[in-house]
Design an enzyme around this catalytic site. Structure first.
Site, PDB file in Angstrom:
ATOM      1  N   LYS A  22       0.816  -1.286  -0.015  1.00 51.39           N
ATOM      2  CA  LYS A  22       0.153  -0.012   0.076  1.00 51.39           C
ATOM      3  C   LYS A  22       0.843   1.196  -0.165  1.00 51.39           C
ATOM      4  O   LYS A  22       0.716   2.131  -0.797  1.00 51.39           O
ATOM      5  CB  LYS A  22      -1.072  -0.109   1.058  1.00 51.39           C
ATOM      6  CG  LYS A  22      -1.454   1.586   1.606  1.00 51.39           C
ATOM      7  CD  LYS A  22      -2.502   1.536   2.689  1.00 51.39           C
ATOM      8  CE  LYS A  22      -1.774   1.916   4.038  1.00 51.39           C
ATOM      9  NZ  LYS A  22      -1.447   3.265   4.220  1.00 51.39           N
ATOM     10  N   ASN A  23       1.675   1.357   0.854  1.00 49.32           N
ATOM     11  CA  ASN A  23       2.701   2.685   0.996  1.00 49.32           C
ATOM     12  C   ASN A  23       3.558   2.846  -0.040  1.00 49.32           C
ATOM     13  O   ASN A  23       4.171   3.921  -0.227  1.00 49.32           O
ATOM     14  CB  ASN A  23       3.153   2.427   2.539  1.00 49.32           C
ATOM     15  CG  ASN A  23       2.034   2.614   3.517  1.00 49.32           C
ATOM     16  OD1 ASN A  23       0.806   3.163   3.190  1.00 49.32           O
ATOM     17  ND2 ASN A  23       2.350   2.509   4.767  1.00 49.32           N
ATOM     18  N   CYS A 117      -5.164   8.213   8.874  1.00 48.14           N
ATOM     19  CA  CYS A 117      -5.365   7.409  10.193  1.00 48.14           C
ATOM     20  C   CYS A 117      -5.128   8.717  11.304  1.00 48.14           C
ATOM     21  O   CYS A 117      -4.166   9.547  11.143  1.00 48.14           O
ATOM     22  CB  CYS A 117      -4.479   6.202  10.443  1.00 48.14           C
ATOM     23  SG  CYS A 117      -4.967   5.041   9.395  1.00 48.14           S
ATOM     24  N   ARG A 122       0.047  14.757  12.827  1.00 45.97           N
ATOM     25  CA  ARG A 122       0.711  14.412  11.875  1.00 45.97           C
ATOM     26  C   ARG A 122       1.119  15.575  10.955  1.00 45.97           C
ATOM     27  O   ARG A 122       0.621  15.667   9.582  1.00 45.97           O
ATOM     28  CB  ARG A 122       0.069  13.254  10.978  1.00 45.97           C
ATOM     29  CG  ARG A 122      -0.067  12.156  12.043  1.00 45.97           C
ATOM     30  CD  ARG A 122      -0.691  10.879  11.097  1.00 45.97           C
ATOM     31  NE  ARG A 122      -0.156  10.129  10.269  1.00 45.97           N
ATOM     32  CZ  ARG A 122      -0.516   9.155   9.436  1.00 45.97           C
ATOM     33  NH1 ARG A 122      -1.857   9.036   9.671  1.00 45.97           N
ATOM     34  NH2 ARG A 122       0.399   8.541   8.613  1.00 45.97           N
ATOM     35  N   ASP A 305       3.553   0.073  11.885  1.00 50.18           N
ATOM     36  CA  ASP A 305       2.387  -0.358  11.124  1.00 50.18           C
ATOM     37  C   ASP A 305       2.220  -1.793  11.592  1.00 50.18           C
ATOM     38  O   ASP A 305       0.960  -2.240  11.240  1.00 50.18           O
ATOM     39  CB  ASP A 305       2.505  -0.094   9.527  1.00 50.18           C
ATOM     40  CG  ASP A 305       2.596   1.169   9.208  1.00 50.18           C
ATOM     41  OD1 ASP A 305       2.932   1.327   8.016  1.00 50.18           O
ATOM     42  OD2 ASP A 305       2.337   2.036  10.126  1.00 50.18           O
ATOM     43  N   ARG A 397      -9.264   0.348   3.485  1.00 49.97           N
ATOM     44  CA  ARG A 397      -8.121   1.202   2.949  1.00 49.97           C
ATOM     45  C   ARG A 397      -6.809   0.353   2.735  1.00 49.97           C
ATOM     46  O   ARG A 397      -6.062   0.779   1.596  1.00 49.97           O
ATOM     47  CB  ARG A 397      -7.882   2.167   3.951  1.00 49.97           C
ATOM     48  CG  ARG A 397      -8.992   3.217   4.261  1.00 49.97           C
ATOM     49  CD  ARG A 397      -8.639   4.479   5.108  1.00 49.97           C
ATOM     50  NE  ARG A 397      -7.327   4.963   4.521  1.00 49.97           N
ATOM     51  CZ  ARG A 397      -6.514   5.379   5.539  1.00 49.97           C
ATOM     52  NH1 ARG A 397      -6.504   5.390   6.525  1.00 49.97           N
ATOM     53  NH2 ARG A 397      -5.231   6.048   4.968  1.00 49.97           N
TER      54      ARG A 397
HETATM   55  C1  EPZ Z   1       3.964   7.063   6.253  1.00 48.45           C
HETATM   56  O1  EPZ Z   1       3.371   7.858   7.228  1.00 48.45           O
HETATM   57  C2  EPZ Z   1       2.969   5.543   6.248  1.00 48.45           C
HETATM   58  N1  EPZ Z   1       1.816   6.177   5.426  1.00 48.45           N
HETATM   59  C3  EPZ Z   1       2.728   5.193   7.532  1.00 48.45           C
HETATM   60  O2  EPZ Z   1       1.501   3.944   7.399  1.00 48.45           O
HETATM   61  C4  EPZ Z   1       3.751   4.746   8.441  1.00 48.45           C
HETATM   62  O3  EPZ Z   1       3.379   4.255   9.686  1.00 48.45           O
HETATM   63  C5  EPZ Z   1       4.598   5.808   8.481  1.00 48.45           C
HETATM   64  O4  EPZ Z   1       5.228   6.301   6.929  1.00 48.45           O
HETATM   65  C6  EPZ Z   1       5.828   5.384   9.138  1.00 48.45           C
HETATM   66  O5  EPZ Z   1       6.589   4.514   8.596  1.00 48.45           O
HETATM   67  C7  EPZ Z   1       2.055   6.214   4.088  1.00 48.45           C
HETATM   68  O6  EPZ Z   1       3.042   5.885   3.495  1.00 48.45           O
HETATM   69  C8  EPZ Z   1       0.975   6.787   3.129  1.00 48.45           C
HETATM   70  P1  EPZ Z   1       6.205   9.838   8.735  1.00 48.45           P
HETATM   71  P2  EPZ Z   1       3.971   9.409   7.306  1.00 48.45           P
HETATM   72  O7  EPZ Z   1       6.378  11.162   7.808  1.00 48.45           O
HETATM   73  O8  EPZ Z   1       4.538   9.549   5.899  1.00 48.45           O
HETATM   74  C9  EPZ Z   1       6.368  13.067  12.174  1.00 48.45           C
HETATM   75  C10 EPZ Z   1      -0.114   2.644   7.560  1.00 48.45           C
HETATM   76  O9  EPZ Z   1      -0.835   2.261   8.507  1.00 48.45           O
HETATM   77  N2  EPZ Z   1       6.346  14.203  10.875  1.00 48.45           N
HETATM   78  O10 EPZ Z   1       7.341   8.772   8.448  1.00 48.45           O
HETATM   79  O11 EPZ Z   1       2.836  10.222   7.616  1.00 48.45           O
HETATM   80  C11 EPZ Z   1       5.096  12.334  12.213  1.00 48.45           C
HETATM   81  O12 EPZ Z   1       4.029  13.115  12.937  1.00 48.45           O
HETATM   82  C12 EPZ Z   1       0.123   4.213   7.742  1.00 48.45           C
HETATM   83  O13 EPZ Z   1       0.001   2.217   6.388  1.00 48.45           O
HETATM   84  C13 EPZ Z   1       6.561  15.459  11.428  1.00 48.45           C
HETATM   85  O14 EPZ Z   1       6.586  15.874  12.473  1.00 48.45           O
HETATM   86  O15 EPZ Z   1       4.905   9.039   8.290  1.00 48.45           O
HETATM   87  C14 EPZ Z   1       5.328  11.280  12.827  1.00 48.45           C
HETATM   88  O16 EPZ Z   1       5.284  11.228  14.320  1.00 48.45           O
HETATM   89  C15 EPZ Z   1       0.162   4.589   9.086  1.00 48.45           C
HETATM   90  N3  EPZ Z   1       6.471  16.200  10.257  1.00 48.45           N
HETATM   91  C16 EPZ Z   1       6.637  10.939  12.266  1.00 48.45           C
HETATM   92  O17 EPZ Z   1       7.062  12.087  11.835  1.00 48.45           O
HETATM   93  C17 EPZ Z   1       6.368  15.967   8.962  1.00 48.45           C
HETATM   94  O18 EPZ Z   1       6.642  16.704   8.274  1.00 48.45           O
HETATM   95  C18 EPZ Z   1       6.865   9.591  11.271  1.00 48.45           C
HETATM   96  O19 EPZ Z   1       5.931  10.398   9.962  1.00 48.45           O
HETATM   97  C19 EPZ Z   1       6.378  14.462   8.820  1.00 48.45           C
HETATM   98  C20 EPZ Z   1       6.339  13.824   9.679  1.00 48.45           C
END
Ligand code: EPZ
Length: 424
Positions: A22-23, A117, A122, A305, A397
């Protein structure tokens, strides 16, 4: 109200072929927008998040067609707009990828803040910091991010945390930035590598994807091409944990075992027997699981995840386990629902203290997000009696035909259009 009904305690047995990730898919489809010619993407999972991405792309004039059940034809040569509607952006988190793809190719994009989610705050500040470093002006008005650049120029960008979304989004814009871009403290997830591999196939010059330092040399445009999405380690891990909690014997096929190393290691710690092949893993569960410690981390650490799913497994293990969530602010909304099934969990800050063994018994529970829903399915497969799960749209999803595929492994699981009479 659609729901999933499970009559638990059937051991899962058999083989399951894993779908595309998915991701990875939700990042690779927007890459096709950055392409200057037709793209054909294979191994695309048939899930709601992909359907939402396709609807969003078509709304901006991209031609998308299903060539087969898992193969998409994408032609973005004559896109009519670089503005996405709020309704479509809100459907999922990955809509943020349209920012990098359209800023890169068209030097402009108007994309509302994403949905996805509810895992705490986020923000997308790292994404916007990267676009600004590349020379874009970036404003957020009424919940819509407006990006524009006369031209993009390579820059050195340091990510405060190895954000998956920010790494891929900035990479998509940077491939069109004149000169060299350095992304430091980049995410190393397999789907970062997948997106970079596809971009390079289209003519980009990206080196170091999969490490903490990614180097990009800008090119004026990309061509078209074909790509096959990598297998989904999270879908595979979900079925592995389902096999473990039912003391079953399941082989997950068409996977990359290396992407599941930490999951296999943790399942072995609980006493499961894991056998590894070139593109498959076999999981044999045992009746009396051992407890273990889980600390989620960025790749190659234990994936966040799969945190709710392994917490469900540890609810029936013999002893006290600790599950600590280090990636997201709030990823324990499923705990209350697991406790309705009989789990014994106490929260201590970012750590769930899980005491087992517990005899889980069926009840009506609600999926609060995608992976929380998967955890409830896993617990229901173990519980004595009937478990009814509502808000199952969350599951759709990220999992293709979850009930049908679990039924093929021997689970007593069905989807109903309304609550069973006993639950009303
Ligand atoms: C991706 O989310 C995935 N979603 C998530 O999968 C996954 O849990 C996550 O990466 C971590 O591996 C998709 O790829 C669509 P991050 P993303 O940016 O990109 C903070 C699932 O269940 N952050 O790596 O949103 C953020 O709040 C989903 O398949 C900032 O502060 O994750 C989090 O605490 C859930 N500022 C941490 O970093 C930013 O600009 C990691 O987020 C970006 C992120």
């Amino acid at each position: 109200m659609e729901c999933i009904v499970i009559n638990g305690q059937n051991p899962l047995r058999g083989k399951i072929s894993i779908n595309g990730a998915k991701n990875a898919a939700v990042a690779i489809l927007p890459v096709a927008i950055a392409a200057g010619d037709v793209c054909i993407i294979d191994n695309v999972p048939q899930i709601e998040d992909v359907a939402c991405m396709v609807e969003a792309m078509e709304s901006m004039g991209v031609i998308c067609a299903e060539m087969t059940k898992h193969t998409l034809y994408i032609d973005a040569r004559n896109m009519t707009s670089q503005t996405l509607s709020e309704r479509l952006a809100q459907n999922l988190r990955a809509s943020y990828y349209f920012m990098g793809a359209m800023l890169g190719r068209f030097k402009r994009a108007e994309v509302p803040l994403p949905g996805g989610c509810d895992l705490g705050a986020r923000p997308i500040d790292y994404h916007l910091k990267g676009f600004t470093a590349l020379g874009a002006t970036c404003t957020t008005e009424h919940g819509t991010v407006k990006l524009h650049a006369e031209k993009l120029t390579g820059a050195n960008i340091y990510l405060d945390c190895p954000s998956v979304g920010a790494t891929i989004n900035i990479m998509m814009a940077a491939v069109f930035a004149e000169g060299k871009t350095l992304i430091e403290n980049a995410a190393k997830e397999p789907h970062v590598v997948d997106a970079a591999s596809f971009l390079n196939k289209l003519g980009a010059k990206i080196h170091g994807a999969g490490t903490a330092t990614i180097r990009i040399t800008g090119v004026p445009a990309l061509g078209g091409g074909e790509y096959t999405v990598l297998p989904d380690p999270i879908e595979a891990g979900t079925y592995m944990i389902a096999a473990a909690i039912t003391a079953g014997d399941v082989t997950v096929e068409n996977i990359i075992p290396k992407h599941l190393e930490t999951v296999s290691a943790k399942l072995r710690e609980t006493g499961c027997i894991i056998e590894e092949g070139e593109d498959w893993l076999n999981v044999k569960g045992i009746e009396s699981l051992r407890p273990c410690e889980i600390k989620t981390a960025y790749y190659p650490g234990f994936p966040t995840d799969l945190q709710p799913q392994i917490a469900a497994l540890l609810s029936v293990a013999n002893g006290i386990s600790h599950v600590t969530e280090n990636v997201f602010e709030q990823r324990f909304r499923y705990v209350g629902e697991l406790k309705r099934l009989g789990a014994h969990i106490k929260m201590a800050g970012r750590t769930a203290v899980i005491t087992g063994p517990r005899l889980l018994t069926g009840a009506q529970v609600s999926a609060t997000d995608l992976r929380a829903g998967a955890a409830l399915v896993i617990a229901g497969l173990n519980a004595k009696g009937q478990t009814v799960i509502t808000n199952v749209e969350h599951l759709d999803r990220g999992y293709e035909d979850l009930e049908g595929r679990l039924r093929s492994l021997g689970a007593d699981i069905t989807r109903c259009s309304q609550l069973p009479s006993a639950s009303q």
